[in-house]
Write a protein that holds these residues in place. Structure first.
Motif, short mmCIF file in Angstrom:
data_model
loop_
_atom_site.label_atom_id
_atom_site.label_comp_id
_atom_site.label_asym_id
_atom_site.label_seq_id
_atom_site.Cartn_x
_atom_site.Cartn_y
_atom_site.Cartn_z
N ILE A 46 1.09 -1.36 0.10
CA ILE A 46 -0.23 0.30 -0.20
C ILE A 46 1.00 0.95 0.04
CG2 ILE A 46 -1.76 1.18 1.17
CD1 ILE A 46 -2.51 -1.33 2.47
N ARG A 50 1.73 1.29 -3.81
CA ARG A 50 0.26 1.55 -4.28
C ARG A 50 -0.53 0.58 -5.01
NH1 ARG A 50 0.41 8.10 -4.32
NH2 ARG A 50 1.14 8.26 -2.93
N THR A 51 -0.10 -0.87 -4.72
CA THR A 51 -0.58 -1.86 -4.96
C THR A 51 -2.17 -1.73 -5.05
OG1 THR A 51 1.34 -2.56 -4.74
CG2 THR A 51 -0.01 -3.43 -6.20
N PRO A 52 -3.24 -2.10 -5.35
CA PRO A 52 -4.67 -2.17 -5.59
C PRO A 52 -4.79 -3.11 -4.55
CG PRO A 52 -4.35 -1.72 -7.84
CD PRO A 52 -2.75 -1.89 -7.00
N MET A 53 -5.33 -3.23 -3.99
CA MET A 53 -6.22 -4.77 -2.48
C MET A 53 -6.44 -5.68 -3.29
SD MET A 53 -5.69 -3.73 0.09
CE MET A 53 -6.99 -4.61 0.92
N PRO A 54 -7.21 -5.87 -4.52
CA PRO A 54 -7.71 -7.13 -4.88
C PRO A 54 -6.06 -7.63 -5.04
CG PRO A 54 -8.86 -5.48 -5.99
CD PRO A 54 -7.56 -4.87 -5.50
N LEU A 56 -2.91 -7.41 -4.21
CA LEU A 56 -2.32 -7.44 -2.60
C LEU A 56 -2.75 -9.13 -2.14
CD1 LEU A 56 -2.33 -4.01 -1.26
CD2 LEU A 56 0.32 -6.01 -1.81
N PHE A 78 -14.73 -9.82 -3.38
CA PHE A 78 -14.60 -9.15 -4.91
C PHE A 78 -15.07 -10.44 -5.55
CE2 PHE A 78 -10.81 -6.75 -3.26
CZ PHE A 78 -11.09 -5.75 -2.84
N GLY A 81 -19.83 -10.25 -3.49
CA GLY A 81 -20.39 -8.76 -3.65
C GLY A 81 -20.79 -8.02 -2.05
N LYS A 82 -19.59 -8.96 -1.25
CA LYS A 82 -19.73 -7.88 0.35
C LYS A 82 -18.87 -7.18 0.41
CE LYS A 82 -20.36 -12.42 2.87
NZ LYS A 82 -19.71 -13.27 2.77
N THR A 83 -18.86 -5.92 1.03
CA THR A 83 -18.30 -5.08 1.35
C THR A 83 -16.76 -5.26 2.03
OG1 THR A 83 -18.90 -4.74 3.47
CG2 THR A 83 -19.97 -2.90 1.92
N LEU A 84 -15.59 -5.02 1.32
CA LEU A 84 -14.38 -5.31 2.27
C LEU A 84 -14.59 -5.22 3.87
CD1 LEU A 84 -11.30 -5.68 0.45
CD2 LEU A 84 -10.80 -3.82 2.86
N PRO A 85 -15.13 -4.30 4.32
CA PRO A 85 -15.31 -4.35 5.52
C PRO A 85 -16.09 -5.39 6.44
CG PRO A 85 -15.88 -2.39 5.41
CD PRO A 85 -15.85 -2.54 4.22
N PHE A 112 -9.31 0.95 5.12
CA PHE A 112 -10.01 1.24 3.25
C PHE A 112 -9.61 2.54 2.13
CE2 PHE A 112 -8.90 -3.24 5.45
CZ PHE A 112 -7.17 -3.35 4.97
#
Lengths: 164, 302
Positions: A46, A50-54, A56, A78, A81-85, A112
């Motif tokens: 991060i 700055r690599t995107p989360m998916p 990583l 991803f 369809g849930k939220t990341l938190p 995030f």
């Protein structure tokens, strides 16, 4: 012959009992170590690149608990369809950690939207905290093993002597 | 992909409660929708050619906007900060998300946008083939002539530019393919998402995304050995100077500018500089007549 067999069974039972007693501690130790490594990697990804989360979260090689945690978060956020938190929290709840360690990890899930520097710092801090917990837990584990092992063996031998 | 498919793909970016309502719009409105507009404490609307139309009675909340922004960035806001600080994001599928809220400004620059209050999801449409009748008129003696595209905002400059790039880059039986470098400062032409162009730009096109024209033109000139450099919306003298440098190296240019006509272009402050550097040989003016786009090609010096 019967006495020898009885002795063997008692010793084997004691060994199994001891294994059962120590396995949750070993799982916690492994989870703490692997997660601290996985989060240190996340923090670097991060803050530095700055690599995107998916991308990583699709990285593997941290061991069963670390890889499993990343996989569960990725699938939830991803693919399902849930939220990341929410997926982060659910994945943290499934780990063999103490309540305070789980809370520490779950709290990261809501951060995030922070900037790379801030988020990187928070993830690195969590990784260091878990690493510190791992060091303490390892020390405690060694001390307990020092006393538990001989105690179990003595108990089993005493039982054998009494039976004979 | 037709208009309805593009609409439905764009609607996937909306928060779940609004997505359901958007998908219930009639097909004739779906294919004419240009934008989704979401403003906090207001009902969501779609922008049609005749104006905005609400598509749900539910009010937009800040949580909805934050979630939409988080999902559009794949929970990696830090990875999209370069464009977000300029007020927009490129979203997977070739859509563009405009963001309004509170700017985080220091050192004379905006560094982030917090407390998001409005989002505008622009449904960019790719119309392949619009450049076909124009292309032959832009060649002289088998060579492509540097061209400036003119139209008022929303007149179709970017659509024509994109299709010209694709057509010239692919070439044809009577025209060789041109090695094309696109300096896409505002990510509006290629609509790149994480380094991948979401629009079809031809087989020989290299895209430099998110880089200013003045910096990007010398970069592609040195690094990519282009035969044609394409850029969107010339607005500054530095852009023209960088283009002049490229033209001196024998590279053709294809660019666009806001102006209704050549007469309006001549009143622009940049026009004297454009005349002085003699970068362009052709002008294509886009006019709207009875709902149809008319392309007029003329010489820059005529």
């Amino acid at each position: 012959m019967l006495k020898a067999l009885g002795t063997l069974l008692l010793l084997a039972g004691t060994f199994l009992l001891r294994q059962k007693l120590t396995s949750p501690r070993k799982a916690r130790l492994a989870a703490l170590w692997e997660l601290s490594q996985a989060l240190a990697f996340l923090a670097r990804g991060i803050a530095s690149t700055r690599t995107p989360m998916p991308r990583l979260l699709q990285t593997r090689g941290f061991g069963g608990w670390g890889d499993g945690f990343f996989a569960a978060v990725y699938e939830g956020a991803f693919e399902q369809g849930k939220t990341l938190p929410d997926s982060w929290q659910a994945a943290a709840c499934a780990l063999p950690l103490s309540e305070s360690e789980r809370q520490e990890l779950s709290a990261l899930g809501g951060q995030f939207s922070e900037s790379a520097a801030e988020l990187g710092k928070k993830v690195a801090f969590c990784s260091e905290t878990l690493h510190g917990r791992w060091e303490n837990a390892q020390r405690e584990c060694k001390e307990r093993e020092k006393t538990e092992g001989p105690l179990c063996l003595c108990g089993a031998l005493l039982f054998v002597i009494l039976l004979i | 992909m037709n208009g309805i498919d593009r609409f439905e793909l764009a609607a996937q970016t909306l928060p779940p409660e609004l997505k359901r309502a958007a998908l219930q719009l009639p097909d004739h409105e779906k294919c004419r929708t240009e934008e989704f507009r979401l403003r906090v404490n207001r009902p969501p609307s779609v922008l049609l050619r005749e104006g905005e139309k609400c598509f749900s009675g539910e009010l937009v909340t800040q949580q909805m906007l934050e979630r939409m922004l988080s999902e559009a960035t794949e929970y990696s806001r830090y990875a999209s900060i370069e464009t977000l600080r300029r007020g927009f994001l490129s979203v997977r599928g070739g859509f563009r998300l405009g963001v309004c809220g509170t700017g985080v400004e220091f050192d004379g620059k905006n560094h982030d946008i917090k407390d998001v209050s409005s989002l505008c999801l622009r449904i960019l449409r790719e119309i392949c083939g619009v450049a076909e009748p124009v292309v032959p008129l832009l060649f002289e003696g088998g060579c492509f002539q540097s061209t400036l595209l003119l139209s008022p905002p929303g007149g179709g400059k970017t659509t024509l530019l994109r299709d010209l790039i694709r057509t010239l880059s692919n070439g044809s039986l009577d025209r060789p393919a041109l090695r094309t470098a696109l300096v896409d400062e505002r990510s509006e032409v290629a609509c790149s998402y994480r380094g991948e162009a979401q629009m079809e730009l031809g087989a020989h096109t290299d895209v430099l995304d998110g880089c200013s024209k003045a910096i990007g033109i010398p970069m592609v000139l040195r690094a990519m050995n282009p035969q044609l450099i394409a850029l969107d919306e010339i607005t500054a003298a530095q852009d023209v100077e960088a283009m002049a440098q490229a033209a001196n190296c024998g590279v053709a240019l294809l660019a666009s500018m806001h102006a209704r006509s050549k007469a309006e272009l001549e009143r622009k402050p940049l026009y004297p500089l454009l005349r002085e550097v003699q970068v362009f040989q052709k002008i294509v003016t886009i006019r709207l007549e009875r709902g149809e786009r008319i392309y007029e090609v003329e010489s820059f010096d005529a």
